[in-house]
Motif scaffolding. Structure first.
Motif, PDB file in Angstrom:
ATOM      1  N   VAL A   1      -6.801  -0.429  -3.644  1.00 44.06           N
ATOM      2  CA  VAL A   1      -7.251  -0.622  -2.265  1.00 44.06           C
ATOM      3  C   VAL A   1      -6.124  -0.300  -1.284  1.00 44.06           C
ATOM      4  O   VAL A   1      -6.351   0.339  -0.250  1.00 44.06           O
ATOM      5  N   ARG A   2      -4.881  -0.684  -1.595  1.00 48.79           N
ATOM      6  CA  ARG A   2      -3.744  -0.339  -0.722  1.00 48.79           C
ATOM      7  C   ARG A   2      -3.573   1.174  -0.638  1.00 48.79           C
ATOM      8  O   ARG A   2      -3.401   1.733   0.451  1.00 48.79           O
ATOM      9  N   ASP A   3      -3.641   1.849  -1.778  1.00 44.07           N
ATOM     10  CA  ASP A   3      -3.480   3.303  -1.812  1.00 44.07           C
ATOM     11  C   ASP A   3      -4.600   3.989  -1.032  1.00 44.07           C
ATOM     12  O   ASP A   3      -4.357   4.906  -0.232  1.00 44.07           O
ATOM     13  N   ALA A   4      -5.843   3.539  -1.236  1.00 49.05           N
ATOM     14  CA  ALA A   4      -6.982   4.119  -0.524  1.00 49.05           C
ATOM     15  C   ALA A   4      -6.869   3.861   0.978  1.00 49.05           C
ATOM     16  O   ALA A   4      -7.189   4.732   1.797  1.00 49.05           O
ATOM     17  N   SER A   5      -6.387   2.693   1.357  1.00 44.16           N
ATOM     18  CA  SER A   5      -6.231   2.361   2.781  1.00 44.16           C
ATOM     19  C   SER A   5      -5.192   3.258   3.437  1.00 44.16           C
ATOM     20  O   SER A   5      -5.401   3.770   4.540  1.00 44.16           O
ATOM     21  N   ARG A   6      -4.062   3.467   2.761  1.00 45.57           N
ATOM     22  CA  ARG A   6      -3.033   4.372   3.302  1.00 45.57           C
ATOM     23  C   ARG A   6      -3.595   5.779   3.464  1.00 45.57           C
ATOM     24  O   ARG A   6      -3.370   6.447   4.474  1.00 45.57           O
ATOM     25  N   SER A   7      -4.346   6.221   2.475  1.00 47.64           N
ATOM     26  CA  SER A   7      -4.934   7.560   2.527  1.00 47.64           C
ATOM     27  C   SER A   7      -5.927   7.679   3.677  1.00 47.64           C
ATOM     28  O   SER A   7      -5.901   8.639   4.443  1.00 47.64           O
ATOM     29  N   LEU A   8      -6.806   6.704   3.816  1.00 48.09           N
ATOM     30  CA  LEU A   8      -7.805   6.710   4.887  1.00 48.09           C
ATOM     31  C   LEU A   8      -7.139   6.705   6.255  1.00 48.09           C
ATOM     32  O   LEU A   8      -7.496   7.481   7.137  1.00 48.09           O
ATOM     33  N   LEU A   9      -6.145   5.849   6.435  1.00 40.79           N
ATOM     34  CA  LEU A   9      -5.485   5.750   7.732  1.00 40.79           C
ATOM     35  C   LEU A   9      -4.710   7.021   8.071  1.00 40.79           C
ATOM     36  O   LEU A   9      -4.569   7.373   9.242  1.00 40.79           O
ATOM     37  N   GLY A  10      -4.231   7.727   7.079  1.00 41.18           N
ATOM     38  CA  GLY A  10      -3.467   8.942   7.312  1.00 41.18           C
ATOM     39  C   GLY A  10      -4.308  10.185   7.530  1.00 41.18           C
ATOM     40  O   GLY A  10      -3.810  11.204   8.018  1.00 41.18           O
ATOM     41  N   GLU A  11      -5.585  10.123   7.213  1.00 45.09           N
ATOM     42  CA  GLU A  11      -6.440  11.303   7.286  1.00 45.09           C
ATOM     43  C   GLU A  11      -6.456  11.956   8.655  1.00 45.09           C
ATOM     44  O   GLU A  11      -6.419  13.171   8.767  1.00 45.09           O
ATOM     45  N   PHE A  12      -6.548  11.186   9.694  1.00 44.69           N
ATOM     46  CA  PHE A  12      -6.655  11.741  11.031  1.00 44.69           C
ATOM     47  C   PHE A  12      -5.356  11.606  11.819  1.00 44.69           C
ATOM     48  O   PHE A  12      -5.348  11.737  13.025  1.00 44.69           O
TER      49      PHE A  12
END
Length: 142
Positions: A32-43
């Motif tokens: 979940v931490r890894d996915a959150s970092r990825s999601l927040l960095g997308e845009f």
């Protein structure tokens, strides 16, 4: 580290646990931490700021879930200045696909994608974003 409690369907928790096992994560929190970092960095890509962009957003949902279709229609109307094209199709015997072509700047595209992702009962949300100016000048045909 702060502890955050998150509600999610059991099926998603099972998928996260299986993903953690298959990919060597120490547990679901790390996933979940890894996915959150990825999601927040997308845009947060500086290369996309202050540029005219084109985006394609694809949403898959169960056709019996009318609330998703109603939400897609509402977003299409709320963002009519951003939505350049929209296509709805039936996939298999139980699913629908909604495809949006967006033209605009990063912030409204990001907001639109976020609202689709936040729509309950979507099965899949996928998108791509590209700067329009990377297409280059039109080449005249001979």
């Amino acid at each position: 580290m702060t502890v955050v409690s998150v509600s999610m369907p059991e099926e998603l928790v099972e998928r996260i646990d299986a993903f953690a096992d298959e990919h060597g994560y120490t547990g679901r929190s790390e996933v979940v931490r890894d996915a959150s970092r990825s999601l927040l960095g997308e845009f947060e890509d500086k290369r996309l700021e202050n540029r005219d962009l084109m985006a394609v957003v694809t949403v898959i949902f169960d056709y019996e879930t009318t609330s998703v279709e109603e939400r897609m229609m509402g977003l299409r109307h709320d963002y009519e200045g951003l939505v350049a094209a929209n296509f709805h199709s039936h996939v298999g015997s139980h699913y629908c696909m909604e495809l949006f072509v967006l033209e605009g700047r990063l912030e409204p595209i990001s907001t639109f994608v976020g609202k689709i992702r936040a729509t309950q009962d979507t099965l899949s949300v996928d998108y791509s974003v590209m700067p329009v100016d990377e297409f280059g000048p039109a080449v005249p045909s001979e």
